[in-house]
Design a protein around this motif. Structure first.
Motif, PDB file in Angstrom:
ATOM      1  N   SER A 128      -5.627   8.880  -0.773  1.00 20.69           N
ATOM      2  CA  SER A 128      -6.471   8.829   0.419  1.00 20.69           C
ATOM      3  C   SER A 128      -5.761   8.023   1.498  1.00 20.69           C
ATOM      4  O   SER A 128      -4.810   7.284   1.211  1.00 20.69           O
ATOM      5  CB  SER A 128      -7.828   8.198   0.085  1.00 20.69           C
ATOM      6  OG  SER A 128      -7.655   6.891  -0.430  1.00 20.69           O
ATOM      7  N   PRO A 129      -6.211   8.136   2.767  1.00 20.26           N
ATOM      8  CA  PRO A 129      -5.622   7.326   3.842  1.00 20.26           C
ATOM      9  C   PRO A 129      -5.944   5.848   3.651  1.00 20.26           C
ATOM     10  O   PRO A 129      -6.919   5.479   2.985  1.00 20.26           O
ATOM     11  CB  PRO A 129      -6.288   7.878   5.110  1.00 20.26           C
ATOM     12  CG  PRO A 129      -6.864   9.199   4.722  1.00 20.26           C
ATOM     13  CD  PRO A 129      -7.211   9.090   3.275  1.00 20.26           C
TER      14      PRO A 129
ATOM     15  N   VAL B 231      -0.952   6.722   3.193  1.00 19.58           N
ATOM     16  CA  VAL B 231      -1.310   7.136   1.830  1.00 19.58           C
ATOM     17  C   VAL B 231      -1.409   5.932   0.900  1.00 19.58           C
ATOM     18  O   VAL B 231      -0.541   5.049   0.900  1.00 19.58           O
ATOM     19  CB  VAL B 231      -0.267   8.122   1.253  1.00 19.58           C
ATOM     20  CG1 VAL B 231      -0.586   8.451  -0.209  1.00 19.58           C
ATOM     21  CG2 VAL B 231      -0.216   9.408   2.072  1.00 19.58           C
ATOM     22  N   LYS B 232      -2.472   5.939   0.096  1.00 18.97           N
ATOM     23  CA  LYS B 232      -2.540   5.090  -1.095  1.00 18.97           C
ATOM     24  C   LYS B 232      -3.029   5.968  -2.240  1.00 18.97           C
ATOM     25  O   LYS B 232      -3.772   6.931  -2.032  1.00 18.97           O
ATOM     26  CB  LYS B 232      -3.478   3.900  -0.901  1.00 18.97           C
ATOM     27  CG  LYS B 232      -4.952   4.271  -0.909  1.00 18.97           C
ATOM     28  CD  LYS B 232      -5.848   3.037  -0.936  1.00 18.97           C
ATOM     29  CE  LYS B 232      -7.323   3.464  -0.940  1.00 18.97           C
ATOM     30  NZ  LYS B 232      -8.087   2.871   0.129  1.00 18.97           N
ATOM     31  N   PHE B 233      -2.597   5.652  -3.449  1.00 27.29           N
ATOM     32  CA  PHE B 233      -3.012   6.410  -4.622  1.00 27.29           C
ATOM     33  C   PHE B 233      -4.130   5.672  -5.354  1.00 27.29           C
ATOM     34  O   PHE B 233      -4.178   4.437  -5.365  1.00 27.29           O
ATOM     35  CB  PHE B 233      -1.825   6.640  -5.558  1.00 27.29           C
ATOM     36  CG  PHE B 233      -0.890   7.708  -5.075  1.00 27.29           C
ATOM     37  CD1 PHE B 233      -1.032   9.019  -5.500  1.00 27.29           C
ATOM     38  CD2 PHE B 233       0.111   7.411  -4.165  1.00 27.29           C
ATOM     39  CE1 PHE B 233      -0.189  10.019  -5.039  1.00 27.29           C
ATOM     40  CE2 PHE B 233       0.964   8.392  -3.698  1.00 27.29           C
ATOM     41  CZ  PHE B 233       0.815   9.706  -4.133  1.00 27.29           C
ATOM     42  N   GLY B 234      -5.018   6.463  -5.967  1.00 27.36           N
ATOM     43  CA  GLY B 234      -6.118   5.882  -6.711  1.00 27.36           C
ATOM     44  C   GLY B 234      -7.082   5.139  -5.807  1.00 27.36           C
ATOM     45  O   GLY B 234      -7.188   5.400  -4.608  1.00 27.36           O
ATOM     46  N   LYS B 235      -7.785   4.180  -6.400  1.00 30.66           N
ATOM     47  CA  LYS B 235      -8.787   3.433  -5.646  1.00 30.66           C
ATOM     48  C   LYS B 235      -8.171   2.374  -4.747  1.00 30.66           C
ATOM     49  O   LYS B 235      -8.692   2.073  -3.675  1.00 30.66           O
ATOM     50  CB  LYS B 235      -9.779   2.791  -6.618  1.00 30.66           C
ATOM     51  CG  LYS B 235     -10.574   3.821  -7.424  1.00 30.66           C
ATOM     52  CD  LYS B 235     -11.448   3.161  -8.474  1.00 30.66           C
ATOM     53  CE  LYS B 235     -12.215   4.215  -9.274  1.00 30.66           C
ATOM     54  NZ  LYS B 235     -13.034   3.608 -10.352  1.00 30.66           N
TER      55      LYS B 235
ATOM     56  N   PRO C 123       4.457   7.262   4.939  1.00 26.61           N
ATOM     57  CA  PRO C 123       5.617   8.033   4.464  1.00 26.61           C
ATOM     58  C   PRO C 123       6.521   8.593   5.556  1.00 26.61           C
ATOM     59  O   PRO C 123       7.692   8.877   5.294  1.00 26.61           O
ATOM     60  CB  PRO C 123       4.979   9.161   3.649  1.00 26.61           C
ATOM     61  CG  PRO C 123       3.574   9.239   4.116  1.00 26.61           C
ATOM     62  CD  PRO C 123       3.178   7.877   4.570  1.00 26.61           C
ATOM     63  N   ARG C 124       5.988   8.754   6.777  1.00 26.43           N
ATOM     64  CA  ARG C 124       6.820   9.299   7.857  1.00 26.43           C
ATOM     65  C   ARG C 124       6.493   8.568   9.151  1.00 26.43           C
ATOM     66  O   ARG C 124       5.324   8.505   9.560  1.00 26.43           O
ATOM     67  CB  ARG C 124       6.593  10.802   8.025  1.00 26.43           C
ATOM     68  CG  ARG C 124       7.561  11.484   9.001  1.00 26.43           C
ATOM     69  CD  ARG C 124       7.372  12.993   8.974  1.00 26.43           C
ATOM     70  NE  ARG C 124       8.225  13.705   9.915  1.00 26.43           N
ATOM     71  CZ  ARG C 124       9.446  14.157   9.657  1.00 26.43           C
ATOM     72  NH1 ARG C 124       9.979  13.956   8.465  1.00 26.43           N
ATOM     73  NH2 ARG C 124      10.144  14.809  10.566  1.00 26.43           N
TER      74      ARG C 124
ATOM     75  N   LYS D 134      -8.376  -2.721   5.662  1.00 28.15           N
ATOM     76  CA  LYS D 134      -8.227  -3.759   4.640  1.00 28.15           C
ATOM     77  C   LYS D 134      -6.991  -3.523   3.775  1.00 28.15           C
ATOM     78  O   LYS D 134      -6.340  -4.474   3.321  1.00 28.15           O
ATOM     79  CB  LYS D 134      -9.482  -3.783   3.762  1.00 28.15           C
ATOM     80  CG  LYS D 134      -9.663  -5.055   2.959  1.00 28.15           C
ATOM     81  CD  LYS D 134     -10.110  -6.203   3.841  1.00 28.15           C
ATOM     82  CE  LYS D 134     -10.398  -7.450   3.008  1.00 28.15           C
ATOM     83  NZ  LYS D 134     -10.690  -8.625   3.867  1.00 28.15           N
ATOM     84  N   ASP D 135      -6.656  -2.251   3.540  1.00 28.06           N
ATOM     85  CA  ASP D 135      -5.502  -1.927   2.694  1.00 28.06           C
ATOM     86  C   ASP D 135      -4.199  -2.474   3.259  1.00 28.06           C
ATOM     87  O   ASP D 135      -3.279  -2.811   2.510  1.00 28.06           O
ATOM     88  CB  ASP D 135      -5.370  -0.411   2.529  1.00 28.06           C
ATOM     89  CG  ASP D 135      -6.467   0.193   1.676  1.00 28.06           C
ATOM     90  OD1 ASP D 135      -6.946  -0.494   0.756  1.00 28.06           O
ATOM     91  OD2 ASP D 135      -6.849   1.349   1.941  1.00 28.06           O
TER      92      ASP D 135
END
Length: 386
Positions: free
Chosen positions: A40-41, A158-162, A185-186, A45-46
């Motif tokens: 997900s984007p 992009v981040k994977f999972g939760k 990624p770009r 916070k990420d």
């Protein structure tokens, strides 16, 4: 990546860990239900520093390349058992045509502070804009590498999972270690570099139409406990970007390989996010300095429901063989290599690689683009006996 590994090895406690079994490792995405997305984007916070209170290393790494040059700028923020924090700024640049002739600087930072997604120190700032789509890196901490670069996200983050994290420990609710990655990624890259005093190439460089990739990482445990080996790919071309981040755990954690990979088109749209990835080392040879079995060719294959992407080619051009232990005190080297069984080396390659996109069994596109790859060996990968 090498400073992240090195920082943790400097606080090696000694003995290797016992074998905890497969229930002790929880790869990113392994806890998702069928209804939850694989990736997900990023949220606001990420992008923020996590700043855990225990021993950890957090990094912000900005990879760039244009027609002539390739390199990266990196901030390393290290925490030793919550008692002592340090920070470092590292920078590397080389010509693609001669990657073994490079400018490299590594500078200790003073009066540093973390502010959400931003990082500050004397004569250095790493700031994201209010829209969370542009990072600017400004550094004059070292006269040999004065940096003013802008990374603008193209398309999607992009981040994977939760939460982008693999957890270590027999109780998932109370893990004792972690590994986290989030990605742009770009990116479009522009800015200036002043490389005073170098004899390799021009001292003033302007990037106008560069491409880049940004990754933020958190390693929440000692690196030789978290991983025995790493593979990394950053492929950038006019049409596509491909990123693969892969590590294999020591036998303590069931020799588990954890991979995440992203493929985007020229507009940054995510065509494929995958955890079903195969990395092959081909035409290997024994490196005379380190003794490790090093790939002469590499092949990265990312699989999705109806899409498969492969990036492959000869690793003819070695930029650097990094002896991670080289800067450590001798007594730490003796502990790390003799007791913990570690012999960390990172091999950094810079080559043109072949790209192939296959949809429903048919090749839809093939091309050649630029690939920066790293292969890291920390300790022998030993398959579990069960």
């Amino acid at each position: 990546m090498w400073k992240l590994v090195q920082s943790g090895l400097s606080v090696v406690a000694g003995t290797a860990e016992p074998e905890y079994g497969p229930e002790s490792i929880h790869p990113v995405c392994s806890d998702l239900s069928k209804d939850e997305p694989l990736y997900s984007p990023l949220s606001p916070k990420d992008l923020e520093y996590q700043v855990p209170s225990h021993t950890c290393v957090e990094t912000q790494t900005f990879y760039f390349n244009d027609d002539l040059y390739s390199g990266f700028a990196q901030v390393i923020h290290s925490n030793l058992v919550g008692l002592h924090t340090t920070a470092q700024f590292t920078f590397k640049i080389f010509k693609k045509s001669k990657p073994d002739a490079y400018v490299w600087t590594s500078t200790k930072l003073e009066n540093f502070t973390v502010a959400g997604a931003n990082f500050y120190a004397d004569n250095l700032s790493v700031e994201v804009d209010d829209a969370l789509r542009v990072y600017r890196i400004k550094s004059s901490v070292n006269p040999a590498s004065i940096v003013d670069l802008t990374f603008e996200l193209i398309g999607e983050s992009v981040k994977f999972g939760k939460d982008g994290t693999t957890y270590y420990g027999t109780d998932l609710a109370n893990p004792w270690g972690s590994m986290r990655h989030i990605f742009w990624p770009r990116c479009k890259v522009s800015g200036t570099l002043q490389l005073g005093g170098n004899e390799q190439f021009e001292q003033d460089i302007t990037l106008n139409s560069g491409l880049g990739m940004y990754v933020m990482a958190l390693q929440g445990m000692k690196p030789h406990h978290a991983a025995a080996a790493w593979n990394f790919l950053n492929y950038q071309s006019e049409n596509y970007s491909v990123v693969v981040m892969e590590f294999t755990t020591p036998k303590s954690y069931n020799t588990t390989t954890v991979s995440v990979g992203i493929v985007t088109d020229k507009n940054g749209k995510t065509l494929l996010g995958s955890v079903d990835i195969t990395t092959k080392h081909l035409k290997t040879y024994t490196d005379p300095v380190s003794g490790w079995n090093v790939p002469g060719e590499a092949e990265f294959t990312l699989r999705g429901k109806d899409l498969e992407v492969q990036v492959s080619g000869a690793l003819t051009n070695l930029s650097e063989r990094v002896d991670v232990m080289n800067e450590l005190p001798q007594f730490v080297k003796n502990i790390a290599s003799g007791v913990a069984g570690t012999k960390p080396y990172i091999f950094q390659f810079s080559n043109e690689l072949d790209f192939k996109l296959v949809k429903d069994g048919k090749v839809e596109h093939s091309e050649t683009g630029y690939g920066y790859t790293e292969t890291t060996f920390i300790s022998d990968v030993i398959k579990p006996s069960n």
